[in-house]
Design an enzyme around this catalytic site. Structure first.
Site: not given
Length: 547
Positions: A52, A82, A191, A277
């Site tokens: 890939y 991208h 990536n 508290r």
């Protein structure tokens, strides 16, 4: 002395140190692992093993075969397509953090980039020549690193020595040539999870500093509101099992030791309101979340987050094209940290409201000069309430946003980077809320009717505030004082209390003294201001000096 990426992965504290300006180095073993992983990619290409993003398209184009002659073009085009970020650029620390987290990932030796690519990122970090990276546009990763990687090939823009330069011009000034990417390198550069892990390291550093501040500021409010020290009794707190609660209880006892104000009111109330508290319980719970987040982040930095991952040997290379780039665990951790800090800030605003409310404070209304012409801190509390509401909106979990991208191929998204970005925004808002509480607590000391000394520790912080800003008398814009107080919190630490020690790396992690010094500029480890002489016209006691 540089932070060195060696056989061991970097931890969050080291990433934050480089983000603060410490240089980064790759050890010989890290360089050898990177080179070895590149040899695996070359064998994958030569043998035509389907992988890939190496010899296929990406996303929904994962089944489209890319010929060897087109693989250079694929790598370059991935960066171009991208680089889709929008909005204002990230700050220098955020950009450096992402870059060092990326180099850390490549140094695992399973990404398949050439050593020259890793060296290019290291060179940009160490020259403080930082790519211009738009803040928004990520559903998990991809876009931020694409803008960073553009500079490596001579595209995009950088900030260098106060100037905005084109990537190619910046490389030329550094004596470097634009890289020509080879197979897989474009995908490797965008990536993985370096965006969220880098930003998460900053979030941890800033949240740890903020929690230290919030403890001591809460102690000031507690003292001014004449709380009952029994709330911090060690035997009582030990009945609930929580390392954070135990630590905060110890810190509160230390901060309020020898308080004449609190000694004068012992036993006057059966029980304080919850915002007083439950300081150990709420602040302690946030510290427990902080420690858990640090564990998740260190595991993420130790993990290989590429897709695909290359492994095996040159004789038998292996490709794992799975989902290690999806940062579900760190997304959930960032959402958790964001919620914890939002809750801390919300309770700080409740204490602030009690300080300004004459119905419960025992102090002048809104900590203002009497007579009705002065509003004092009335509207500053509005600002805090507004920021609490904004944090509540931001604290909605990013990891549940979901969405579908890439033509149904990516039909589950966990929004890890947005989770880190909004955690940073919540931490920033929380710092402003605590800064307003700090100013109000200092003002309350000036107006305190009990003629008894403050605790030495809270008095030291009151001194520091009064060295920076005088008592407020509606004689200047209060926003300016709020900015000064916020910078005290953002850039420094309060007088030291027992150290949490539960999220910092141990001695085996060998963070250098220089790294600690660099990190001080980011996280405020070093004290800001001095705790010296008492400001003029005040005797260090709780009596009012407003006239």
């Amino acid at each position: 002395m540089a932070v060195i990426r060696s056989d061991r992965p970097l931890n969050w504290f080291q990433v934050a140190a480089v983000a603060a300006g410490e240089p980064l180095e790759l050890s010989a073993s890290a360089r050898a692992r990177i080179a070895a992983s590149r040899e695996l990619v070359e064998q994958i290409v030569a043998r035509g093993i389907r992988a890939y993003g190496v010899n296929t398209g990406v996303g929904a184009l994962c089944d489209v075969i890319v010929s060897p002659s087109e693989q250079h073009t694929l790598s370059r085009n991935i960066l171009m397509s991208h680089a889709v970020g929008v909005g204002v650029p990230l700050g220098a620390a955020e950009t450096r953090a992402i870059m060092v987290a990326a180099v850390n990932n490549y140094a695992h030796g399973h990404s398949g980039i050439r050593l020259e690519v890793a060296d290019r990122l290291v060179a940009l970090i160490n020259a403080d020549c930082l790519p211009e990276v738009p803040t928004f546009g990520s559903v998990g990763y991809l876009s931020h690193m694409a803008h960073i990687a553009l500079v490596c090939i001579g595209e995009g823009h950088v900030r260098y020595r106060g100037e905005r330069l084109k990537g190619r011009d910046a490389l030329q000034m550094l004596g470097l040539e634009p890289l020509v990417l080879e197979a897989k390198e474009g995908l490797s550069l965008v990536n993985g999870t370096p965006c969220v892990t880098g930003l998460a390291a900053l979030a941890l550093a800033r949240a740890e500093r903020l929690l230290d501040w919030t403890d001591i500021v809460a102690a000031m409010s507690f003292e001014n509101l004449r709380g009952q020290l029994a709330a911090f009794d060690a035997e009582s707190l030990a009945l609930r099992i929580s390392p954070g609660l135990k630590l905060v209880g110890e810190r509160m006892r230390t901060a309020l030791a020898d308080s004449g104000i609190l000694a004068a009111v012992v036993g006057q109330r059966t029980q304080d309101p919850l915002s007083l508290r439950t300081i150990p319980h709420v602040h302690g719970a946030a510290r427990d979340v902080l420690a858990a987040t640090a564990d998740v982040l260190n595991r993420e930095l130790a993990s290989i987050t590429d897709n695909p991952i290359v492994a095996g040997t040159p004789e038998a290379p292996r490709v794992y094209s799975q989902a290690h780039a999806v940062g579900a665990s760190i997304a959930l951790a960032m959402d958790s940290l964001a919620t914890a800090i939002a809750q801390i800030a919300a309770m700080a605003e409740r204490r602030l409201d009690r300080l300004v409310n004459p119905l419960v404070s025992g102090l002048p209304a809104f900590l203002a000069e009497p007579g009705g012409t002065c509003s004092g801190f009335m509207i500053a509390q509005y600002t805090a309430a507004s920021l609490v509401a904004q944090n509540r909106r931001l604290a909605m979990p990013a990891s549940l946003d979901g969405g579908i991208t890439s033509g149904l191929q990516e039909d589950h998204l966990c929004h890890a980077t947005p989770a880190a970005l909004k955690a940073l925004e919540i931490i920033d808002n929380a710092g402003r809320i605590v800064a307003i509480e700090l100013l109000a607590a200092a003002q309350a000391y000036d107006l305190q009717s009990i003629d008894a000394p403050r605790a030495p520790h809270t008095n030291a912080l009151w001194q520091r505030v009064r060295l920076a800003v005088p008592t407020y008398r509606d004689d200047r814009p209060l926003a300016d004082d709020m900015t000064i107080a916020f910078r005290m919190i953002a850039d420094g630490m309060p007088p030291p209390l027992p150290n949490p020690g539960n999220i910092r790396p141990g001695p085996d992690d060998s963070v250098s003294d220089a790294a600690l010094a660099a990190l001080a500029s980011l996280t405020g480890i070093a004290a800001v201001g001095k705790l010296g002489a008492e400001p003029a016209a005040n005797d260090g006691r709780g009596a009012a000096h407003a006239g």
